[in-house]
Design an enzyme around this catalytic site. Structure first.
Site, PDB file in Angstrom:
ATOM      1  N   ILE A  14      -0.005  16.504  -4.534  1.00 46.47           N
ATOM      2  CA  ILE A  14       0.577  17.844  -4.545  1.00 46.47           C
ATOM      3  C   ILE A  14       0.179  18.547  -3.256  1.00 46.47           C
ATOM      4  CG2 ILE A  14       0.649  20.052  -5.788  1.00 46.47           C
ATOM      5  CD1 ILE A  14       1.631  17.671  -7.407  1.00 46.47           C
ATOM      6  N   CYS A  15       1.142  19.085  -2.534  1.00 42.84           N
ATOM      7  CA  CYS A  15       0.827  19.835  -1.315  1.00 42.84           C
ATOM      8  C   CYS A  15      -0.034  21.039  -1.681  1.00 42.84           C
ATOM      9  CB  CYS A  15       2.108  20.290  -0.625  1.00 42.84           C
ATOM     10  SG  CYS A  15       1.801  21.311   0.833  1.00 42.84           S
ATOM     11  N   VAL A  16      -1.248  21.069  -1.175  1.00 46.85           N
ATOM     12  CA  VAL A  16      -2.191  22.115  -1.561  1.00 46.85           C
ATOM     13  C   VAL A  16      -1.704  23.502  -1.146  1.00 46.85           C
ATOM     14  CG1 VAL A  16      -3.653  21.832   0.500  1.00 46.85           C
ATOM     15  CG2 VAL A  16      -4.631  22.783  -1.604  1.00 46.85           C
TER      16      VAL A  16
END
EC number: 2.8.1.-
Length: 128
Positions: A77-79
């Protein structure tokens, strides 16, 4: 062939995530390797453990989780996108002083480096 998938649509409301999940299953059935799924932009909503679909709907969030558990597919997941949309793990919740976290187990907050690595190590990267 070795594949990576990028998902930019939410779990519900558009077809992107559902199509990506069906594609992921088809890859595995056909004997291909799916190394990772990277959730970006609205796609980070696929990792929200508080999602509660109707009883007659497929639970896509738990579907992704099962894909991880059964086949070892990394769910990144793109932080930055996740934090902007209120998706946090325990570490980020503590750092930000939030009461709780809501990242579904099996998903990992990561940077764009995970996507870059997948692009370099996979034969194909498919975006939904």
């Amino acid at each position: 062939m070795r594949f990576a998938i990028v998902v930019t649509g939410p779990a519900y409301g558009t077809q992107q995530a559902s199509s990506a999940f069906q594609f992921a299953q088809a890859l595995i059935v056909e004997g291909h390797e799916l190394s990772s799924v990277f959730f970006y932009r609205e796609g980070v909503y696929n990792a929200n453990q508080l999602t509660s679909p109707a009883s007659d709907e497929f639970d896509l969030v738990r579907g992704w989780q099962q894909l991880n558990a059964q086949h070892g597919v990394a769910l990144n997941i793109c932080v930055a996108a996740a934090l902007r949309r209120g998706i946090v793990d325990e570490t980020e919740a503590g750092r930000l002083g939030l009461a709780s976290s809501n990242l579904q187990p099996g998903f990992t907050l990561s940077g764009l480096g995970a996507l870059a690595e997948a692009s370099l190590t996979c034969d194909r990267v498919v975006q939904f």
